[in-house]
Each structure stands twice: as structure tokens, then as C-alpha cells.
Design an enzyme around this catalytic site. Structure first.
Site, PDB file in Angstrom:
ATOM      1  N   CYS A 136      11.070   5.859 -13.142  1.00  0.00           N
ATOM      2  CA  CYS A 136      11.531   6.726 -14.230  1.00  0.00           C
ATOM      3  C   CYS A 136      11.116   6.023 -15.719  1.00  0.00           C
ATOM      4  CB  CYS A 136      13.059   6.492 -14.239  1.00  0.00           C
ATOM      5  SG  CYS A 136      13.773   5.004 -14.467  1.00  0.00           S
ATOM      6  N   CYS A 156      11.677   2.624 -16.491  1.00  0.00           N
ATOM      7  CA  CYS A 156      10.861   1.420 -15.980  1.00  0.00           C
ATOM      8  C   CYS A 156       9.686   1.489 -16.942  1.00  0.00           C
ATOM      9  CB  CYS A 156      10.486   1.948 -14.321  1.00  0.00           C
ATOM     10  SG  CYS A 156      11.805   2.209 -13.433  1.00  0.00           S
ATOM     11  N   CYS A 177     -20.435 -21.528   7.479  1.00  0.00           N
ATOM     12  CA  CYS A 177     -19.337 -22.499   7.642  1.00  0.00           C
ATOM     13  C   CYS A 177     -18.111 -22.348   6.519  1.00  0.00           C
ATOM     14  CB  CYS A 177     -19.680 -23.903   7.474  1.00  0.00           C
ATOM     15  SG  CYS A 177     -20.693 -24.192   6.013  1.00  0.00           S
ATOM     16  N   CYS A 234     -19.084 -22.732   3.069  1.00  0.00           N
ATOM     17  CA  CYS A 234     -19.595 -21.473   2.219  1.00  0.00           C
ATOM     18  C   CYS A 234     -18.595 -20.439   1.839  1.00  0.00           C
ATOM     19  CB  CYS A 234     -20.610 -20.567   3.443  1.00  0.00           C
ATOM     20  SG  CYS A 234     -21.700 -21.516   4.262  1.00  0.00           S
ATOM     21  N   ASP A 248      17.225  -1.484  14.371  1.00  0.00           N
ATOM     22  CA  ASP A 248      18.087  -0.520  13.865  1.00  0.00           C
ATOM     23  C   ASP A 248      18.380   0.316  14.991  1.00  0.00           C
ATOM     24  OD1 ASP A 248      19.168   1.493  12.113  1.00  0.00           O
ATOM     25  OD2 ASP A 248      17.348   2.530  12.402  1.00  0.00           O
ATOM     26  N   ASP A 251      13.164   2.346  11.140  1.00  0.00           N
ATOM     27  CA  ASP A 251      12.053   3.659  10.963  1.00  0.00           C
ATOM     28  C   ASP A 251      12.630   4.462   9.759  1.00  0.00           C
ATOM     29  OD1 ASP A 251      14.681   4.473  11.942  1.00  0.00           O
ATOM     30  OD2 ASP A 251      13.643   6.163  12.855  1.00  0.00           O
ATOM     31  N   ASP A 264      16.467   1.690   5.936  1.00  0.00           N
ATOM     32  CA  ASP A 264      15.789   0.287   6.452  1.00  0.00           C
ATOM     33  C   ASP A 264      15.020  -0.337   5.550  1.00  0.00           C
ATOM     34  OD1 ASP A 264      17.381   0.938   8.762  1.00  0.00           O
ATOM     35  OD2 ASP A 264      15.684   1.983   9.806  1.00  0.00           O
TER      36      ASP A 264
END
Length: 843
Positions: A19, A22, A87, A90, A524, A722, A726
């Protein structure tokens, strides 16, 4: 007159803004940074344009100011393809050079993948400048391209590297073999069939010189490029070793009286075979290293090249990249589907195993989603393209795997730090060894019968300088930490690719390592352990047939929008087709449905609905109580005031939920279930799934707090979920595992994404993570173990007892073997199948 300070402008990508407030917060935070003269934040584009004085503020200051306010801040990110690395040194050299360039926020180089991921401000330092800086220290760099073109270029570059090292190996190997025969001509039975002139030192000089300055030239050029910038890497060790062996041989050939051992100390075969074995190691590495990234190449190969689209009624074949969102695409039997979409007409079975891992083809009809890269098996159909290019599910999977392979696990950072300091340490050790043998060791222990291991040489004529130099060169060669640089990234590449093969996408190497170290997994309930939508589980009748009760219930609920009603109608449709319409219908909120069907007054609902209408439910009260104790919702059905039976509905467990819980417990993890449901329902679902620790009646905003409580007990915790609700818990957990069928928010937040909607894949994720971490530890053990054993032997700690020394060429062979052992150990991942998927793989 004071010189005006130079201002710099850049754009920061701000995450988390929702918003106008922010915007103000971010602008305010940036304006407090000393040196910032202008800030403009755009909410729509999530970008902040900043003008600042780089002498007063750094990129880190700007990002910290934003992040302290609770938002994320990032710059442009580009990936580069890097060639010429051999290696860990590098890796450190490139990271050191790029990280110090103005405008670069971070850089991560992956040795095994040959890539660099750079976060930078292009307005301050353009990408070509970064590519030039990498080129200046002796490595090849180019902007990474994507898709099939990237696959072709990557394969081309690898083929070119293999071809180059193979050509060098043939030249050096052929000449080196002749040099070895010439040097050993006086020994064994060689004198019987090798002509004596082949032992002539000048002849050997003319054979060895092309090896050192031909195939061996790459080591001198690369080490010089690094030294110009004050950087050291493996090439310096090689160049020092080869150069010292060659130089001492040349001096003793043309100036034998200078005190370096004379004609008896011309180790041309050392310089020649040293070059041969180092190139052999690079050749084998180039061949085997490519195989650790086979999974990602396999995924890329799934991307179809052509699509048959229908535009303005005309069907035409175009490239898959040219398909647009909204195009209608025709698919025939046996064809690979070009992009993601929704079936508009037709019917078929589609093999999705290559993307989702499902072993059985999935039936697709109008309205069903299909995925690009999957194989149409039987029928023909048309679909509307919904996601194209990198936005397809397959494109996102490839991107996630690529990103995971360009990140570093915490354990790798430690190995890199050690390897980065190793080169300087090795040179210091080599100097100490020279000084020790020159001033102390030679006088104390040297004997004229000294031999080089696995050679017929007797170093009788070798002086103190030659002996000390020979030992010092051996230490330089035998100490190369090439294996250390490959140990972790090669395992991460193999592990992330293997995870993708089984539908598990790790967003980074750190997520993979964290998954391997988990102590607890929190599931969950809804949509993760359960199917996420209610379905009819029981129909109990008093006198009527159960199908008749279901029919009446379906007619009554046909026009209901309640999830329980939809479940009843769906159950009836699956068995008997479309239910009839009710003559009248009334939904009574909080009670149920009243309907008129076939001149009957039908009630379907809870106890209150029955009581209100005078229906006696005593005959089925105990059954209803039993169903409810199992977490099901029992709905009474009555007709004309007489109880008919019960229809029970519940959100049922997924078929694999209980097994997933059991497998995790078997692996020693604690398993929890978290849900907003009431305690009785939650406990019932927990019992069915085999979960004793149930966190019930948890509000969405409190799920993260529950995860935090587990973490405060010292448990490294994963959250599997999911839904949008969550997301905070996924972010709080040590590892957030998002179900692929879930919301985009959950997938954005999670550290691991399960492509399929299967709880068993959470088990597979832990098993892949543990296998990868185990592989990393094994590789590090071999790499550190090799150096721990090889360096003391190369220093000559056993010499006082055996009077035998390791020759530089044997040191080179051992060094090459150590890298090969690590790579071959990683390749074992190719045959790995997560234990939880072995039954399916065997079927």
C-alpha cells in the site's frame, strides 16, 4: 573550489509492499541513509529509484535500511556461463574480483555447473564490464542463455573442452611415453630393445620442450593471468611443479657442473609425465563432470520444439516458443504437448511422468489442465494455451533446479574458505619443506641408494639443492585441492536434479541441507493430509435402500452451494448421473435443507432441523455419534416426518497420507498435524493418519507461533502446507515445503516445492536431502582425507625409514585420482531412488 561529489543512481526491487504506507516507509528508510539525495518508490513496479553518493553509502547500507523495515531489497540478477575453472581457488578468485566491483551486491560461482549468479546494479557496473573483469583473470565468461539454446551451447562448450584436453593428452601422452622410454633405457630389459641414443639428454630436451610449452602452456598462461591481479590458483601449482622439473633438467643437461645434480638429475620424464597426468585429470573431469548435470539436461530435452496451432481456422506448425497465451493448440496421439493449457475439446490419456512423476497416464477431458512437456498417449484433443515459455510448469521446474544449483550450501561455504586459503598454505609448506631438506634433512637422512617410488631411479648423484627442490615440487603437485572444490557443488547438482526427477524442487542448496537435518515435520491438515474437499463417506438407512436415500439427498441439495451439499450431489453423479430437480427448495442457515420431491416433504440436516420439524432421530443417534467421533459430519434425512437415514460427509485423508506419516516416523522424525478444526475432528483425522501430536483450533495467524514453539525446543522443523494461511508458518519453519497444487503464495514462500499433490513426496524430499548431504560428507572426507595423507608423504616423512620419495609425476597421478574419486562417488547418485519410491520404480 571543492570538487562536486559524483552521484550514482540505481534501482532497487522492493518486495513486500502492499500500500501507499509501505511506499512512505521505504522512502523514509532510504532517505535516512547518509549520502542519499533522492528516492522515488513506485508501488506498481515495486521499484525504488535511488540517487546516492557512493563515497558515503554502500549498496549494503541501502539494502539494510529497507530490510530493517521488514521489506526485501534486491538488484538485477544475471547468470553467466564460466569456462576455464578447475578448482575451488578459481571460484574464490572470480568471486573476489567480481564482488569488489562497484555496484555488485553478491556473486556466487558454481564450479560444477560452470556458472556465476551475480546480483548487481547495471547502472553502476554494466554486465559487459563484469564479463571483461572475469576474462582479465584468465576465465571465459558469457551471459547465460536459456532453454534449448543454452543446452546446445553448454554441450558445445563441454565438447570443445573435452576435445581440447583430449588433443593435448594425445600429444603429451605420445611424446611423454617416448621420453619415459628414453629416460629408463638403461634399466630393466629396456636396454635390449630401446636404442641408447634415446637416453641422450639433448634428445630428451627436444621431446620434452613441446610438451611443456604445448599442452602445458595453458597452466603458465592461466597462472600468469591470475598473478597479474594478485590471485593464485591450481594453475600456479602446476606451473611451478612443471617449470621447476623442466628447468632443473635443462640446467643439468646444458650446464651439468652448476651443482644441481648433473646428468644424473635430469628429470625430463617428471616434467613430461607431470603434464600428462594433470591433463589426464582435466580430461576425465570434463567427461565425468558433465554427467552430474544430466538431470537438468534431461528436463530441458523434454521441452518440445514444435506446436500445431489453429489461428483463424487454419492449422499450422510453429515453434513452441512462438505459441501465445490464448492460442488453440491441436495435439495428436503420440505427440508431446508444447505448452500448458486447458483442454477445450477432445479426450485422451496423457503420460505426465516426465513432469510430475505419476506412473499412470491421466485421463484428460474438456476443462482439465494439461502440462507442457508431457506425452499424449491415445486420443486427439485441442487445448487453449494458458502458460508459455518459461512460465510453463516445466519451465518453472527447470528454473528452480538451475537456481538451486547456483546456490551454496552452508557446508560448502566452509569447504570454499578452506580451499581458498589452501594455495597460499601449500606454497608456504613447499617452502618450509625445501628449507628443511636443504639445511637439515639431506644431511641427516640422505643415502646414495635413495629411490623414487615406482621407478628404477637411484638418486645417487642428486645434490642437496636438487633433492630439496624435488621434494618441494612434489608437495606442490600432490597438495592440489581440486577434489575439495568439486566435492559439494557436484553433489548438490546431482541431488537437485534427482529431486526434480521425483517431483521435489529444492529452491537452493541451503534448503537441501536443511531438509536433511530435520527433526520434526508439521503437516497442515486440509489440502495437505486430506483431499481438501468433503466427500460422502457413509450412507446409513433405517428401512430404505441407501441409494434411494442418496438420491433424495442429491435432489434436495442439487441447487445448494454449500460444500457438504456439493459433495452429496457429486457422489450421486459419479454413480447414477444427473439428479432430478426438486419441486421446491429452501436452505435453512445453520440447520440444513427443506425440499419437496415427488410429493414428499424432505428434510436433510442436523439435529436442530429434525427437532424443529418433530422428527425422532433416536434410532440413529448412536450411529450419528459414532460418525462424528470419526471426524465426519452426519446429516439426518427424513421424509414426511419420518427418519430415513444418515448421510455422512467428511474431508477424507489422501490415499498416501498415513504411509507418509509412518515413513517419516520410521526415519526418526517427529510428526505433527496443525489445523483450525475443532479438537474432536482434528483428533479423528490424526488417528487415521497415525499422528498423535495434533495441534487443533489454531487460527491461521497462530500457525507460525506453533512452529516457533517447536523450534524453541531445539527441533529443526519443516512445515508442509498449501494455503495462503500457511505462508507465515512456511516462512517461519526451517524448511517450508509447499504442495505444488497449492496457492502461489505458498509456493513463493516455501523452500521446497512438491510438484504433485502427494504427501509421500515430503518423505522423498527428506530422503533426497539426506542422501545428498551424505554424498557431500563422503566427498569432503575423500578430498580432505587425500590431502591429509598425501601431503605428509609428499613431504618425505617416511623417507628416513624407506629411503624412497614420491616423484612429481606420481604426485600428479595421485592428485588426478583424488578428483576422479570424488566425481565417480557423486555419479552414484544417478542410480539413487528415494526409498519411499522404490516400490513404484520396481513395479
Amino acid at each position: 573550489m571543492p570538487t562536486p561529489r559524483k552521484k550514482t543512481s540505481l534501482a532497487l526491487f522492493i518486495g513486500g509492499m502492499t500500500c501507499a504506507a509501505c511506499v512512505r516507509h521505504v522512502e523514509g528508510a532510504l532517505q535516512t541513509v547518509p549520502g542519499v539525495s533522492m528516492v522515488t518508490v513506485n508501488l506498481a513496479t515495486s521499484r525504488a529509484a535511488v540517487e546516492y553518493d557512493p563515497s558515503q553509502a554502500t549498496l549494503a547500507d541501502l539494502k539494510k535500511a529497507v530490510e530493517d523495515m521488514g521489506y526485501s531489497a534486491s538488484l538485477d540478477v544475471d547468470e553467466l556461463s564460466i569456462t576455464g575453472m578447475s578448482c575451488a581457488a578459481c571460484v574464490k578468485n572470480i568471486e573476489r574480483v567480481v564482488a569488489t566491483m562497484p555496484g555488485v551486491s553478491s556473486v556466487v560461482v558454481n564450479l560444477a555447473a560452470g556458472t556465476a549468479r551475480v546480483e548487481y546494479a547495471p547502472t553502476v557496473t554494466p554486465l559487459p564490464d563484469i564479463i571483461t573483469a572475469i576474462g582479465d583473470i584468465g576465465y571465459g565468461a558469457a551471459e547465460k542463455i536459456e532453454g534449448q539454446a543454452a543446452l546446445d551451447r553448454e554441450q558445445g562448450a563441454r565438447a570443445e573442452e573435452i576435445k581440447k584436453q583430449k588433443r593435448s593428452l594425445i600429444i603429451a601422452g605420445t611424446l611423454g611415453l617416448i621420453v619415459m622410454l628414453g629416460m629408463f633405457q638403461p634399466y630393466w630389459i629396456l636396454a635390449d630393445f630401446v636404442p641408447a641414443w634415446m637416453n641422450n639428454k639433448v634428445f630428451l630436451f627436444f621431446l620434452t620442450t613441446p610438451i611443456v610449452f604445448g599442452p602445458g602452456r595453458q597452466f603458465f598462461v592461466n597462472s600468469w593471468n591470475g598473478l597479474k591481479r594478485g590471485l593464485t590458483d591450481m594453475n600456479l601449482l602446476y606451473a611451478t611443479g612443471i617449470g621447476a622439473a623442466y628447468l632443473i633438467a635443462v640446467i643439468n643437461t646444458f650446464f651439468p657442473d652448476t651443482g644441481f645434480g648433473g646428468h644424473d638429475a635430469t628429470f625430463y620424464e617428471a616434467a613430461a609425465l607431470l603434464t600428462v597426468f594433470i591433463i589426464l585429470g582435466r580430461y576425465l573431469e570434463a567427461v565425468t563432470r558433465g554427467r552430474t548435470s544430466e538431470s537438468i539436461r534431461h528436463l530441458m530435452k523434454l521441452q518440445p520444439k514444435l506446436a500445431r496451432v489453429i489461428r483463424e481456422g487454419i492449422e499450422s506448425e510453429i515453434t513452441a516458443e512462438a505459441v501465445l497465451v490464448g492460442d488453440i493448440v491441436a495435439v495428436r496421439p503420440g505427440e508431446v504437448i508444447a505448452v500448458d493449457g486447458v483442454v477445450t475439446e477432445g479426450y485422451s490419456a496423457v503420460d505426465q511422468a516426465m513432469v510430475t512423476g505419476e506412473s499412470i497416464p491421466v485421463e484428460k477431458k474438456s476443462g482439465d489442465e494439461i502440462l507442457g512437456g508431457t506425452l499424449n498417449k491415445t486420443g486427439a484433443f485441442r487445448f487453449r494455451a494458458t502458460r508459455v515459455g518459461r512460465e510453463t510448469a516445466l519451465g518453472q521446474i527447470i528454473r528452480l533446479v538451475e537456481e538451486a544449483q547456483t546456490t551454496k550450501a552452508p557446508i560448502q561455504k566452509l569447504a570454499d574458505r578452506v580451499a581458498g586459503q589452501f594455495i597460499a598454505g601449500v606454497h608456504a609448506i613447499a617452502l618450509i619443506v625445501f628449507v628443511f631438506w636443504f639445511f637439515i634433512g639431506f644431511e641427516a637422512w640422505f643415502t646414495p641408494d635413495t629411490r623414487l617410488i615406482l621407478t628404477p631411479y637411484v638418486l645417487t648423484g642428486l645434490g642437496v639443492f636438487g633433492f630439496a627442490l624435488l621434494t618441494s615440487v612434489t608437495v606442490l603437485i600432490i597438495s592440489c585441492p581440486c577434489a575439495l572444490g568439486l566435492a559439494t557443488p557436484s553433489a548438490v547438482m546431482a541431488g537437485s536434479g534427482k529431486g526434480a526427477e521425483y517431483g521435489v524442487l529444492f529452491k537452493g542448496a541451503d534448503a537441501m541441507e536443511a531438509t536433511a537435518r530435520l527433526d520434526a515435520v508439521v503437516f497442515d491438515k486440509t489440502g495437505t493430509l486430506t483431499k481438501g474437499e468433503p466427500s460422502v463417506t457413509d450412507v446409513i438407512g433405517l428401512e430404505n435402500e441407501r441409494n434411494d436415500i442418496l438420491r433424495l439427498a442429491a435432489i434436495a441439495e442439487k441447487h445448494s452451494e454449500h460444500p457438504l451439499g456439493e459433495a452429496i450431489v457429486r457422489a450421486y453423479r459419479e454413480k447414477f448421473g444427473e439428479p432430478d430437480d426438486a419441486e421446491s427448495f429452501e436452505a435453512v442457515p445453520g440447520h440444513g435443507i427443506i425440499a419437496s420431491i415427488e410429493d414428499k416433504f424432505i428434510l436433510l440436516g442436523n439435529r436442530r432441523l429434525m427437532a424443529t420439524n418433530g422428527v425422532n432421530i433416536e434410532a440413529l443417534e448412536s450411529e450419528a455419534a459414532r460418525l462424528e467421533s470419526e471426524g465426519k459430519t452426519a446429516m439426518f434425512a427424513a421424509a414426511d416426518g419420518k427418519l430415513l437415514g444418515i448421510v455422512a460427509v467428511a474431508d477424507t485423508l489422501k490415499a498416501t497420507a498415513a504411509r507418509a506419516v509412518a515413513e517419516l516416523k520410521k526415519m526418526g522424525l517427529k510428526v505433527f498435524m496443525i489445523t483450525g478444526d475443532n479438537t474432536r475432528t482434528a483428533a479423528a483425522v490424526g488417528r487415521q493418519a497415525g499422528i498423535e501430536d495434533v495441534l487443533a483450533e489454531v487460527l491461521p495467524q497462530d500457525k507460525a507461533s506453533e512452529v516457533k514453539k517447536l523450534q524453541s525446543q531445539g527441533l529443526k522443523t519443516a512445515m508442509v502446507g498449501d494455503g495462503i494461511n500457511d505462508a507465515p508458518a512456511l516462512a517461519q519453519a526451517d524448511v517450508g515445503i509447499a504442495i505444488g497444487s497449492g496457492t502461489d503464495v505458498a509456493k513463493e514462500t516455501g523452500n521446497v516445492i512438491l510438484v504433485r499433490n502427494d504427501p509421500l513426496d515430503a518423505v522423498a524430499a527428506v530422503q533426497v536431502g539426506r542422501k545428498t548431504l551424505g554424498l557431500i560428507k563422503q566427498n569432503l572426507f575423500w578430498a580432505f582425507g587425500y590431502n591429509t595423507l598425501a601431503i605428509p608423504i609428499g613431504m618425505g616423512v617416511l623417507y628416513p625409514f624407506t629411503h624412497q620419495m614420491v616423484s612429481p609425476e606420481l604426485a600428479a597421478l595421485l592428485m588426478a585420482t583424488s578428483s576422479l574419486s570424488v566425481t565417480l562417488n557423486t555419479l552414484r547418485m544417478r542410480s539413487f531412488v528415494p526409498a519411499v519410491r522404490r516400490e513404484k520404480a520396481a513395479a
